[in-house]
Every structure is written in structure tokens, then in C-alpha cells.
Design an enzyme around this catalytic site. Structure first.
Site, short mmCIF file in Angstrom:
data_model
loop_
_atom_site.label_atom_id
_atom_site.label_comp_id
_atom_site.label_asym_id
_atom_site.label_seq_id
_atom_site.Cartn_x
_atom_site.Cartn_y
_atom_site.Cartn_z
N TYR A 22 -4.67 -10.64 9.79
CA TYR A 22 -5.61 -10.33 8.71
C TYR A 22 -7.03 -10.82 9.03
CZ TYR A 22 -1.67 -9.21 5.62
OH TYR A 22 -0.56 -8.63 5.05
N HIS A 62 -8.13 -3.99 -1.25
CA HIS A 62 -7.36 -4.13 -0.01
C HIS A 62 -6.31 -3.02 0.11
CE1 HIS A 62 -5.37 -6.42 3.29
NE2 HIS A 62 -4.29 -5.84 2.80
N GLU A 63 -5.50 -2.88 -0.91
CA GLU A 63 -4.43 -1.87 -0.83
C GLU A 63 -5.01 -0.46 -0.77
OE1 GLU A 63 -1.90 -3.28 0.05
OE2 GLU A 63 -2.22 -5.27 -0.80
N HIS A 77 -6.06 0.42 2.71
CA HIS A 77 -4.94 0.83 3.56
C HIS A 77 -4.73 2.35 3.54
CE1 HIS A 77 -3.03 -2.65 5.33
NE2 HIS A 77 -2.88 -3.28 4.17
N ASP A 118 8.36 -9.66 10.50
CA ASP A 118 7.80 -10.49 9.44
C ASP A 118 7.12 -11.74 10.01
OD1 ASP A 118 7.75 -10.31 6.61
OD2 ASP A 118 8.92 -12.17 6.51
N GLU A 149 0.79 -1.23 0.00
CA GLU A 149 0.00 0.00 0.00
C GLU A 149 0.82 1.28 0.00
OE1 GLU A 149 0.34 -2.29 2.40
OE2 GLU A 149 0.25 -1.43 4.41
N GLU A 183 -3.85 -4.58 9.35
CA GLU A 183 -4.34 -5.57 8.39
C GLU A 183 -5.78 -6.04 8.65
OE1 GLU A 183 -2.94 -5.93 5.64
OE2 GLU A 183 -0.94 -5.16 6.03
N1 BES Z 1 0.97 -4.43 3.77
C1 BES Z 1 0.75 -5.73 3.24
C2 BES Z 1 2.00 -6.42 2.80
C3 BES Z 1 3.06 -6.59 3.88
C4 BES Z 1 2.72 -6.84 5.19
C5 BES Z 1 4.38 -6.51 3.53
C6 BES Z 1 3.73 -6.98 6.15
C7 BES Z 1 5.38 -6.66 4.49
C8 BES Z 1 5.05 -6.89 5.80
C9 BES Z 1 -0.26 -5.70 2.10
O1 BES Z 1 -1.26 -4.76 2.26
C10 BES Z 1 -0.95 -7.02 2.05
O2 BES Z 1 -1.61 -7.33 3.00
N2 BES Z 1 -0.81 -7.74 0.97
C11 BES Z 1 -1.49 -8.99 0.77
C12 BES Z 1 -2.75 -8.69 0.00
C13 BES Z 1 -3.93 -9.48 0.34
C14 BES Z 1 -4.25 -9.65 1.79
C15 BES Z 1 -5.14 -8.99 -0.43
C16 BES Z 1 -0.58 -9.89 -0.03
O3 BES Z 1 0.48 -9.44 -0.42
O4 BES Z 1 -0.91 -11.04 -0.25
ZN ZN Z 2 -2.62 -5.36 3.82
#
Ligand code: BES
Ligand code: ZN
Length: 624
Positions: free
Chosen positions: A406, A319-320, A323, A398, A295, A342
Site C-alpha cells: 500500500y 480508495h475502493e 480500485h 494474505d 472493491e 494497492e
Molecule cells: N482489496 C483490499 C482488501 C483486501 C486486500 C482483501 C487483500 C483481501 C486481500 C481493499 O481495497 C483494501 O485495501 N482495504 C483497506 C482499505 C484502506 C486501505 C483504505 C482495508 O480494508 O483496510
Molecule cells: Zn485496496
């Protein structure tokens, strides 16, 4: 390098000194009132003593050596007693630090911590309010993925993208890398001929002759939202406030796939208030991008694996986009509160999808999420990592990235919504974004506010059981059960198949990706070669161009040794670097062959194509 150094020491300062206020227009703090920030165990910064309020970044992108040479110039806000400012760094070569008068400042670099990197402590005189750090990155910088021309769609020019969340911004910029510390930024980035640079800021829509691009982010953001992409990139508008960037061969497909982005933006604003970032664009990156989406403000970074050709995977864009409120506007105070980013975003995403595609469509998405969640909570048992409030001290943040943040987060919000009613919940949420915009939120404040503003009776509090959700393991038994009429129809077909109907006799007309996913997941875990062949002949799963369907299908083909799909598994793992697909596919390969020989043979070919965050996970899984 010499050039950036000169700019820092001469002209650059003049611009900044003659108009010091422009950089601070939107910052929350003045020189004398510093909002108190919580301690973040994932940053060396001590923002309650000294913090950055604006970054001006001057950078040269060197594809030959895979390094960035840059000067990061900061405006600083500090307490009267502060005699130093601490920045986070990881693998940076720090060349020099100067103040606004061009005087060299003394600095020290601390011990290396494998997660946090090194603290850069810069001594400050009483009158120092600006500093400039001249530095370069290392070729292995974890946030950066440098792609050779062959790894791009066009195959002619190399490509670079960053991924800063959670704590990787410090691997390409010396910075206070904590989600509570917000700053505005501007940048001047020089790239090779014929390439375009984009950031999480105001962006160009065309390449220019000079190869230098200017950027501005006027709203204060935390470091994890710093982002850069460089490549053979072109732009195509989608709606009045939205558009897509991609390599030339993908831009039309992408613009079509995301054709309803403006509608999503309008739906989001109708739900929870005005969009704070002016434009919303998406860049479609090469397939090695390790996430589905990121995002980055004004410019979501997205995987090309959502280009399904039928707009069926665009909930990721919702989703993005969501955010832009939950996360970018109201930000988790530390990574222990990650679920506030999330969980809220999944809830919001599904509300956008309901508004744009209808309730029965959204119900499918919610039900798939619940299935994932139950799978995760079954696996995690009573582990503390299944609490919403995490304790990530001493670990890589991480590790907190699971379905708990989520989906458990989402289902807590749905439980509250069910208790107080949608109207009351929506009003509260809209107000929450307005009240806390450009600030942090922690779990404890959330609990306090929900208890005093929504769960105002003993009855409501005992119906929701907030503490059990947040500070307890697993999935509380008051979690609403999601029923989807469209999935009930799919389940009937799964049953018919199990009872001996041929695949071509099943009623699958008009199924969307989501119904197919429900179907594939619901198939028995043991399938014969004949059954797998029958399914493949009827539905063409092995040759599907839809990555979600492929990845779900591999969960059936690998454990059942269906050799017909083997080549596709291998080419998929080599081509795609999205961790969400890699992890379950490699896990299935390892379970089918515990010697790991097969998985490691594929990984040897695929690994050079993966971003460091995907490599980190797979290295561990495959004892690399
Ligand atoms: N912000 C996240 C990606 C992220 C989280 C990167 C933590 C590094 C550390 C992003 O918004 C996300 O949740 N992406 C998901 C999308 C999905 C839930 C629709 C993905 O990448 O799968
Ligand atoms: Zn996310």
C-alpha cells in the site's frame, strides 16, 4: 439441490444454447486467440490450455444449514490440444459435471493443499465448449460469513456476505481463481423471504416476492471479485450514479456519510478517464466484515466502522472507488504483484481526496500513511517481504497484505511523480489505464514501461532508482518527506502536553479525525493514570464513536494499564471484526500480559463473531 440440478440439465441450457454469443460480448478472447497468461503459483488452473470465459451461476442460499447449493455453468475457451480444464476448489462437495448436451463428464479431484485447496480436473471432448458443475459449499467455507440474526443491526433476519480476495472464491464457487483469468458472469440467486441478494454485478434495488434475483456482470472480471451479500437490505440513492445499501436502520446514516460519492466519482474520472462499470454503489455490512472495504465491482463492500458521523473516514470510499481503475480494470498478474493493485490505489485515493477536500486535507492522509510505512519498514528490517515484488510461493497470499504494497507502493509512485512532474505523470497514468484495461499487469512490464515512457534519461533513472524500490528492502532514502502544516500545529500541542499543559488548555478547535489520530499517536508511550484521565476527561476518547480514534487510543491505554478503558476494549473487540483494528489491539494486550490470559479471555467471547480471515490471523497470534 434437485431444482438447481434440473435447471442445469434442462431449461437453463436452452437459454444459453439459443443465444451463445450474449455471454461473450465483452470477453477479450475469441475461440482461437488466447492471450498468454503468466503462471500463477496460487492456482491450479492452466489458462493457456483451457479457460473459462463466462459463468452462469444458479444458486439457492440455505440459511438453515449454512450452505449454498448451486450449479456453475461455464463457457470455455481452449487450445485445440486441450483435453481437460482445471478449476480451483476448496472444501466444495462436487456432485456432478455435465457438458452442453447433458452428458456426464469424467472428473477427478486432486490432493488437498492447505492454501490452495484441491484441483478439479474435468475431461473435455473435442466439441465441448460448455460445462456445468453441480455442487454445494460446506458450512465452514472460508469466504462466507453466515451471521445469526443477533449479529445484525435489525436482529430479525440472518445475514450472509462473501470475501473472495485473495484466493477464497474457490471456497464457494469451483472456479479458475487466478487474477489474470477474466470472465463475464450472470446469476440467479434464490434467498429466503424478505431478504435481498446483491452481487458484484447489476443489482436489484428492492426485494421481490419470488425471492429469486438475477444478476449480470458484462465486463470480464477475475474470480477474486466475485461477491454476494444476502440480508435484510434496503437501498437509498446518493447521486445519479451512486447509492448505498444497508440494513434499514443504517441506510439513512450511511447515505449521509457517503453523500459526496458522486463528486468522488467525477473527480476520479477527471483524473484518469472514464469509469468502466456504469454504477458505483456501496453496501454497508455488519461490523464483523474483516476489512475496511473490498472493491467488488459496481458494489463496494464496506465496514460500518467508517460511519463516524462527520464524513471523516470516507477516504476509504475513495480508495475502493479508485480500485475501479487500479485493480479491477488493470489487474495484478499474480499476488506477487499485489503492490500494483494497492500502491496505485492509495496514490489514486489520495488524488481523489485532494480534488474533493483540498491539498492540506490530503497531506494529512499522506503523512499518516508515511508514519505507518516507517513503522512497518522499521519492524521488517531487511526482510524480503519488504520488497514491492513479493515471492509468495507456498504461502498464503494474505501474507503479502502489509503497508509495503500500500504505502511503499504509493511512495514509489510519488517519487516518480516528483521526478517527472505531475502533468507528465497524470498523462502517463491515464494512458496506462486505457491501454491495459481488462488486462493484467506485472511488475516487470511496469518497470519496462516506466523506463521507456517516463524515466527516459539516465538522470531521471538515477534520481528514482526503480530497482532499489522494487527489488530491495525497506524504504529508499530518496522517498519524499511529507510535511503537513496542520500536523505541525498538532505536534506543538503534543509538545505542550508533554511540557505539563493540561489537556483542556490545548488548542484543538476544529480538529478533524486525522489531527486527533496524529495527536494520539504522537503522545509519549509512557503516560500516567493522571495524564490519561486528563485526556479522557477533556476529549472523551474512551467513549468515542469513532473506531479509528478508539483503536489509536487503545494503543496508549493498554500498555499503560489504564483500567478505565478496559471494558471499552472488550466490547470493541467483541463487536468489531475488522482485522486492521483487531491485530494491533490484541498485540498490545499480549505485550501487556505475555501469558496471553487476558487477550485469550476476550478472544473466547469475540471469536464467534469474526470472519475466517480475521480468525486465521488471531488464532495464530493467540495460539488458539
Ligand atoms: N482489496 C483490499 C482488501 C483486501 C486486500 C482483501 C487483500 C483481501 C486481500 C481493499 O481495497 C483494501 O485495501 N482495504 C483497506 C482499505 C484502506 C486501505 C483504505 C482495508 O480494508 O483496510
Ligand atoms: Zn485496496
Amino acid at each position: 439441490m434437485l431444482r438447481t440440478l434440473l435447471i442445469a440439465l434442462t431449461g437453463g441450457w436452452l437459454i444459453s444454447c439459443s443465444s451463445p454469443s450474449t455471454s461473450n460480448d465483452n470477453a477479450n478472447e475469441t475461440d482461437h486467440q488466447m492471450t498468454e497468461l503468466p503462471l500463477d503459483v496460487h492456482s491450479y488452473a492452466r489458462p493457456n490450455f483451457a479457460r473459462i470465459t463466462h459463468l452462469h451461476w444458479i444458486a439457492e442460499i440455505d440459511f438453515t444449514n449454512k450452505i449454498i447449493n448451486a450449479t456453475a455453468r461455464y463457457d470455455i475457451d481452449k487450445a485445440a490440444a486441450a483435453d481437460e480444464i482445471i478449476l480451483d476448489t476448496y472444501g466444495l462437495n462436487i456432485e456432478s459435471v455435465v457438458d452442453e448436451a447433458g452428458n456426464e463428464l469424467a472428473f477427478t479431484i486432486g490432493e488437498m493443499d492447505s492454501h490452495l485447496g484441491k484441483a478439479l480436473r474435468i475431461g473435455l471432448g473435442g466439441e465441448t465448449h460448455q460445462i456445468a458443475v453441480v455442487y454445494s459449499t460446506q458450512p465452514g467455507a472460508k469466504a462466507l460469513q453466515w451471521l445469526d440474526a443477533e449479529q445484525t443491526a435489525g436482529k430479525e433476519l440472518p445475514f450472509l456476505f462473501t470475501q473472495s480476495q485473495a484466493i477464497l472464491a474457490r471456497t464457494w464457487i469451483p472456479i479458475q481463481d487466478s487474477p489474470g483469468i477474466r470472465f463475464t458472469y450472470s446469476a440467479e440467486v434464490t434467498v429466503p423471504n424478505n431478504m435481498l441478494a446483491l452481487m458484484s454485478a447489476t443489482n436489484p434495488t428492492e426485494k421481490n416476492e419470488s425471492g429469486t434475483y438475477s444478476f449480470e456482470m458484462k465486463q470480464p472480471i477475475p474470480a477474486y471479485l466475485m461477491a454476494l451479500s444476502v440480508g435484510d437490505i434496503v437501498f437509498k440513492p446518493v447521486g445519479p450514479r451512486t447509492g448505498v445499501y444497508a440494513e434499514p436502520s443504517l441506510v439513512d446514516t450511511s447515505a449521509w456519510e457517503f453523500g459526496r460519492m458522486d463528486e468522488m466519482l467525477v473527480a476520479a474520472e477527471e483524473l484518469y478517464g472514464p469509469y468502466a462499470w456504469e454504477r458505483y454503489d456501496v453496501i454497508v455490512l455488519p461490523p464483523s466484515f474483516p476489512f475496511g472495504g473490498m472493491e467488488n465491482p459496481r458494489l463496494t463492500f464496506a465496514t460500518p466502522t467508517i460511519l463516524a458521523g462527520d464524513r471523516s473516514l470516507t477516504a476509504l470510499i475513495a480508495h475502493e472507488l479508485a480500485h475501479s481503475w487500479s485493480g479491477n480494470l488493470v489487474t495484478n498478474a499474480t499476488w506477487n504483484d499485489f503492490w500494483l493493485n494497492e500502491g496505485f490505489t492509495v496514490y489514486f485515493e489520495q488524488r481523489i481526496m485532494e480534488a474533493v477536500r483540498g491539498r492540506d486535507y490530503a497531506e494529512m492522509l499522506i503523512a499518516l500513511g508515511q508514519q505507518d510505512l516507517r513503522h512497518t519498514t522499521d519492524e521488517m528490517g531487511t526482510s524480503k517481504d519488504s520488497h514491492l515484488k513479493l515471492d509468495l510461493e507456498g504461502r498464503d497470499p494474505d501474507d503479502g497484505m502489509s503497508d509495503i504494497a500500500y504505502e511503499k507502493g504509493n511512495f514509489l509512485l510519488k517519487t516518480i511523480e516528483a521526478a517527472v512532474g505531475r502533468e507528465a505523470f497524470d498523462n502517463w497514468l491515464k494512458n496506462y489505464f486505457e491501454r491495459h484495461k481488462f488486462q493484467v499487469m506485472d511488475t516487470e512490464t511496469f518497470v519496462e514501461e516506466v523506463n521507456s515512457e517516463l524515466l527516459t534519461t539516465e538522470e531521471l533513472r538515477s534520481e528514482v532508482r526503480l530497482d532499489e524500490w522494487i527489488y530491495g528492502p525497506g524504504l529508499p532514502d530518496n522517498c519524499p518527506e511529507i510535511t503537513s502544516a496542520r500536523f505541525a500545529a498538532v505536534d506543538n500541542q503534543i509538545e505542550a502536553f508533554g511540557a505539563g499543559s493540561g489537556a483542556d488548555e490545548l488548542a484543538t478547535t476544529d480538529w478533524t479525525t486525522h489531527e486527533w489520530l496524529r495527536f494520539i499517536r504522537g503522545l509519549p508511550s509512557e503516560l500516567t493514570e493522571t495524564q490519561l484521565n486528563d485526556l479522557d476527561q477533556a476529549f472523551g476518547f474512551t467513549n468515542s464513536g469513532n473506531c479509528e480514534i478508539l483503536a489509536a487510543w487503545f494503543q496508549k491505554t493498554i500498555p499503560n494499564n489504564y483500567a478505565t478503558a478496559d471494558a471499552r476494549v472488550e466490547s470493541f473487540l467483541i463487536e468489531v471484526g475488522r482485522r486492521k483494528f483487531l491485530t494491533p489491539t490484541y498485540v498490545a494486550l499480549v505485550e501487556a500480559d505475555p501469558s496471553k490470559e487476558k487477550a485469550r479471555a476476550i478472544y473466547a467471547k469475540a471469536r464467534p463473531n469474526y470472519h475466517s480471515v480475521a480468525r486465521g490471523t488471531m488464532d495464530e497470534l493467540l495460539d488458539w
